[in-house]
Motif scaffolding. Structure first.
Motif, short mmCIF file in Angstrom:
data_model
loop_
_atom_site.label_atom_id
_atom_site.label_comp_id
_atom_site.label_asym_id
_atom_site.label_seq_id
_atom_site.Cartn_x
_atom_site.Cartn_y
_atom_site.Cartn_z
N GLY A 292 24.85 13.63 23.48
CA GLY A 292 25.80 14.45 22.90
C GLY A 292 25.95 15.91 23.06
N TRP A 293 24.75 16.57 24.17
CA TRP A 293 24.73 17.85 24.28
C TRP A 293 25.66 18.15 25.28
CZ3 TRP A 293 18.55 18.33 24.47
CH2 TRP A 293 18.32 18.44 23.19
N ASN A 294 26.23 17.19 26.26
CA ASN A 294 27.05 17.53 27.33
C ASN A 294 26.74 18.78 28.21
OD1 ASN A 294 28.95 15.52 26.77
ND2 ASN A 294 29.73 16.74 24.98
N ASP A 295 25.84 18.95 28.63
CA ASP A 295 24.96 20.01 29.21
C ASP A 295 24.86 19.58 30.83
OD1 ASP A 295 24.73 21.89 27.03
OD2 ASP A 295 22.75 20.81 26.61
N ARG A 296 24.07 20.50 31.47
CA ARG A 296 24.10 20.24 32.79
C ARG A 296 23.27 18.99 33.16
NH1 ARG A 296 21.79 25.32 36.59
NH2 ARG A 296 21.70 24.25 38.58
N VAL A 297 22.22 18.91 32.51
CA VAL A 297 21.74 17.53 32.52
C VAL A 297 22.50 16.49 31.69
CG1 VAL A 297 19.44 16.17 32.10
CG2 VAL A 297 19.38 18.42 33.06
N ASN A 298 22.93 15.58 32.03
CA ASN A 298 23.92 14.83 31.15
C ASN A 298 23.87 13.09 31.27
OD1 ASN A 298 25.31 14.38 33.66
ND2 ASN A 298 26.81 15.80 32.98
N LYS A 299 22.64 12.76 31.90
CA LYS A 299 22.35 11.29 32.15
C LYS A 299 20.75 11.18 32.14
CE LYS A 299 24.44 12.19 36.06
NZ LYS A 299 24.87 12.14 37.66
N ALA A 300 20.52 9.93 31.85
CA ALA A 300 18.99 9.59 31.47
C ALA A 300 18.60 8.43 32.04
CB ALA A 300 18.91 9.61 29.91
N ALA A 301 17.25 8.44 32.51
CA ALA A 301 16.73 7.41 33.27
C ALA A 301 15.20 7.23 32.42
CB ALA A 301 16.59 7.36 34.92
N MET A 302 14.56 5.95 32.76
CA MET A 302 13.24 6.02 32.31
C MET A 302 12.36 5.28 33.53
SD MET A 302 13.20 4.43 28.29
CE MET A 302 11.43 3.95 28.73
N LEU A 303 11.23 5.68 33.83
CA LEU A 303 10.35 5.16 34.78
C LEU A 303 9.72 4.09 34.17
CD1 LEU A 303 9.24 5.59 37.71
CD2 LEU A 303 7.49 6.74 36.77
#
Length: 244
Positions: free
Chosen positions: A71-82
């Motif tokens: 919900g932050w809607n910042d420059r980093v706005n997607k996520a992944a996991m190794l």
């Protein structure tokens, strides 16, 4: 067991079960959350962020994303996991897909040089995602340990992408701890938990990888102790299989 886990049908079923459990604990545990201001700023200022957490907390890792980060809607706005290429990793990859998290398959800490664990491919994909607005979650002691000891993988990926590393610690009490190499944590719903995002470790290419690894170890240890303290976990509870 491994041949059973390799079945796409079994992996799909397990993936849905793991997804349902992850979502339930994320929404029903009473969370105390602490975010260091520098960690929060990392999401605003960088193209990507490496998020480092211990392997034993895999069932908890999506919680931060589900509850507040997305919900932050910042420059980093997607996520992944190794996630490793192991058979059980397939079920976890399917589970996080239901949570709209991208799975990067492979190991950044492959010690079996003669066996392809997708390490080079995983590192390249992680670096690419970090340069395009993603937070990439890595378990720096996975996939085989030693438990809670930072391996070079997270630092290698962060330096390659020019991304900071944010220590990410989660703890829950009570929970079940398996008798695995990492004492894998299975959280119970409707309990008490803590989430810590600690101060980031900057990882410029010019820095010593060993110095960065040591700094990350210290900061992740500190964040883990803080999370354990906030949810009432003490070192003595680790001797009890149910961690009561």
């Amino acid at each position: 067991m491994k041949s059973l886990l390799r079945s796409s049908i079994v992996a799909a079923i397990l993936g849905r079960l793991i997804w349902a459990w992850m979502a339930m604990v994320a929404h029903t545990i009473r969370w105390t959350v602490e975010v260091d201001p520098a960690a929060r700023q990392a999401w605003r200022d960088n193209d990507g962020v490496v998020v480092a957490s211990w392997h034993s907390r895999i069932m908890l890792l999506p919680t931060g994303w589900i509850r507040f980060i997305r919900g932050w809607n910042d420059r980093v706005n997607k996520a992944a996991m190794l996630i490793s290429l192991s058979p059980d990793g397939e079920a976890v990859a399917r589970a996080i897909d239901h949570l709209h998290l991208h799975a990067i398959r492979g190991s950044a800490a492959n010690k079996k040089k003669r066996k392809d664990k997708g390490g080079a491919r995983a590192i390249a994909e992680a670096a690419r995602l970090l340069k395009s607005g993603n937070a990439v979650c890595i378990t720096p002691d996975g996939p085989r340990g030693p438990a809670e000891q930072v391996s070079p993988g997270a630092v290698m990926i962060a330096q390659r992408a020019g991304a900071p590393i944010v220590p990410y610690a989660l703890s829950v009490t009570p929970c079940w701890r398996l008798k695995t190499w990492d004492r894998f944590m299975i959280p119970f719903p409707f309990t008490r938990g803590a989430i810590i995002l600690g101060p980031p470790v900057d990882a410029p290419r010019s820095a010593s990888p060993e110095a960065l690894r040591t700094e990350l170890q210290v900061r992740l240890d500190e964040a883990t102790r803080r999370a354990d303290m906030l949810c009432g976990r003490s070192p003595e509870t680790e001797t009890d299989p149910a961690s009561r």
